[in-house]
Design an enzyme around this catalytic site. Structure first.
Site, mmCIF file in Angstrom:
data_model
loop_
_atom_site.group_PDB
_atom_site.id
_atom_site.type_symbol
_atom_site.label_atom_id
_atom_site.label_comp_id
_atom_site.label_asym_id
_atom_site.label_seq_id
_atom_site.Cartn_x
_atom_site.Cartn_y
_atom_site.Cartn_z
ATOM 1 N N GLU A 169 2.708 54.741 -3.203
ATOM 2 C CA GLU A 169 3.613 55.765 -2.659
ATOM 3 C C GLU A 169 2.850 56.732 -1.758
ATOM 4 O O GLU A 169 3.321 57.116 -0.690
ATOM 5 C CB GLU A 169 4.265 56.562 -3.801
ATOM 6 C CG GLU A 169 5.126 55.742 -4.737
ATOM 7 C CD GLU A 169 4.356 55.210 -5.937
ATOM 8 O OE1 GLU A 169 3.182 54.787 -5.782
ATOM 9 O OE2 GLU A 169 4.921 55.206 -7.035
ATOM 10 N N CYS A 229 3.903 57.861 -10.471
ATOM 11 C CA CYS A 229 3.091 58.738 -11.328
ATOM 12 C C CYS A 229 3.307 60.196 -10.909
ATOM 13 O O CYS A 229 3.873 60.490 -9.840
ATOM 14 C CB CYS A 229 1.620 58.357 -11.240
ATOM 15 S SG CYS A 229 0.830 58.880 -9.701
ATOM 16 N N ASN A 250 -0.778 49.939 -3.291
ATOM 17 C CA ASN A 250 -1.925 50.605 -3.922
ATOM 18 C C ASN A 250 -3.246 49.990 -3.453
ATOM 19 O O ASN A 250 -3.357 48.778 -3.281
ATOM 20 C CB ASN A 250 -1.815 50.607 -5.453
ATOM 21 C CG ASN A 250 -1.591 49.251 -6.069
ATOM 22 O OD1 ASN A 250 -1.008 48.361 -5.460
ATOM 23 N ND2 ASN A 250 -2.066 49.073 -7.286
ATOM 24 N N GLU A 278 -7.099 49.984 -4.463
ATOM 25 C CA GLU A 278 -8.090 50.354 -5.479
ATOM 26 C C GLU A 278 -9.499 50.266 -4.910
ATOM 27 O O GLU A 278 -9.711 49.737 -3.806
ATOM 28 C CB GLU A 278 -7.910 49.462 -6.708
ATOM 29 C CG GLU A 278 -6.553 49.690 -7.358
ATOM 30 C CD GLU A 278 -6.345 48.883 -8.626
ATOM 31 O OE1 GLU A 278 -7.188 48.016 -8.960
ATOM 32 O OE2 GLU A 278 -5.310 49.119 -9.287
ATOM 33 N N CYS A 325 -2.478 55.384 -4.928
ATOM 34 C CA CYS A 325 -1.207 54.728 -5.261
ATOM 35 C C CYS A 325 -0.446 54.327 -3.998
ATOM 36 O O CYS A 325 -0.591 54.954 -2.938
ATOM 37 C CB CYS A 325 -0.315 55.679 -6.048
ATOM 38 S SG CYS A 325 -0.908 56.084 -7.686
HETATM 39 N N1 THU Z 1 -0.001 52.969 -9.108
HETATM 40 C C1 THU Z 1 0.735 53.129 -7.977
HETATM 41 O O1 THU Z 1 0.460 52.530 -6.930
HETATM 42 N N2 THU Z 1 1.788 53.991 -8.034
HETATM 43 C C2 THU Z 1 2.125 54.722 -9.120
HETATM 44 O O2 THU Z 1 3.012 55.569 -9.041
HETATM 45 C C3 THU Z 1 1.471 54.473 -10.394
HETATM 46 C C4 THU Z 1 0.266 53.630 -10.355
HETATM 47 C C5 THU Z 1 -1.167 52.080 -9.042
HETATM 48 C C6 THU Z 1 -2.482 52.801 -9.133
HETATM 49 C C7 THU Z 1 -3.377 51.698 -9.628
HETATM 50 O O3 THU Z 1 -3.859 50.957 -8.514
HETATM 51 C C8 THU Z 1 -2.468 50.803 -10.452
HETATM 52 O O4 THU Z 1 -1.153 51.160 -10.098
HETATM 53 C C9 THU Z 1 -2.644 50.936 -11.951
HETATM 54 O O5 THU Z 1 -2.520 52.245 -12.345
#
Ligand code: THU
Length: 162
Positions: A77, A111, A64, A66, A75
């Site tokens: 994935e 997600c 991920n 940010e 994210c």
């Molecule tokens: N996140 C992912 O990388 N994959 C997911 O399927 C769910 C959430 C990340 C996004 C964000 O950087 C952190 O987790 C908190 O939500």
């Protein structure tokens, strides 16, 4: 008139200890765990790692990413899937392994947005993508044969007007 029928959805996540995985599967799991270190998550502090296995045997990593402008992040994935789509457009995605930060008490469930993207890849490549959800502490994975198990009612091209 026919009686309307309910639509029922059942999902089974198969628990597999690391010791029961093939070398190829275990390698994918370790790649996902390693990818987590490439996460940029200074805001949520929730590191996620992903690794894709392609039909040519290549592994594509994601973590991920940010951003100070929060919605600009992505994210793990989707980082992996979009990267594979660009680098290896002709290869199928056979499997994805996902892990979350060490010590997390919950399963690393992708997600809805990531499941939707996975399901688009499945739809376009006409074959299923296996999903390995890694529970690192217990040294096991929860395995599903297709993203459809996690997102049975996904929206795809066939729902769009011609
Ligand atoms: N996140 C992912 O990388 N994959 C997911 O399927 C769910 C959430 C990340 C996004 C964000 O950087 C952190 O987790 C908190 O939500």
């Amino acid at each position: 008139m026919e009686e309307p029928k309910n639509i029922v959805f059942q999902c089974e996540l198969k628990a597999r200890p690391f010791s029961a995985l093939s070398t190829k599967e275990l390698n994918l799991v370790h790649k996902a765990l390693g990818a987590r270190n490439r996460s940029h998550a200074p805001y949520s502090k929730f590191q996620v790692g992903a690794a894709l296995l392609l039909s040519n045997g290549h592994i594509v990593l994601g973590a991920n990413q940010e951003n100070a402008a929060y919605p600009s992040g992505l994210c793990a994935e989707r980082v992996a899937l979009f990267s594979a789509g660009v680098q290896y457009p002709k290869e199928k995605v056979e499997a994805i392994a996902v892990c979350v930060m060490e010590g997390a008490k919950q399963l690393p469930l992708p997600c809805g947005g990531c499941l939707q993207v996975m399901s688009e890849y499945e739809y376009q490549q006409k074959s299923a993508i296996k999903v390995y959800l890694i529970e690192e502490d217990k040294e096991l994975v929860y395995l599903t044969e297709s993203t459809r198990d996690l997102l049975p009612f996904s929206f795809n091209e066939s729902h769009l007007p011609n």
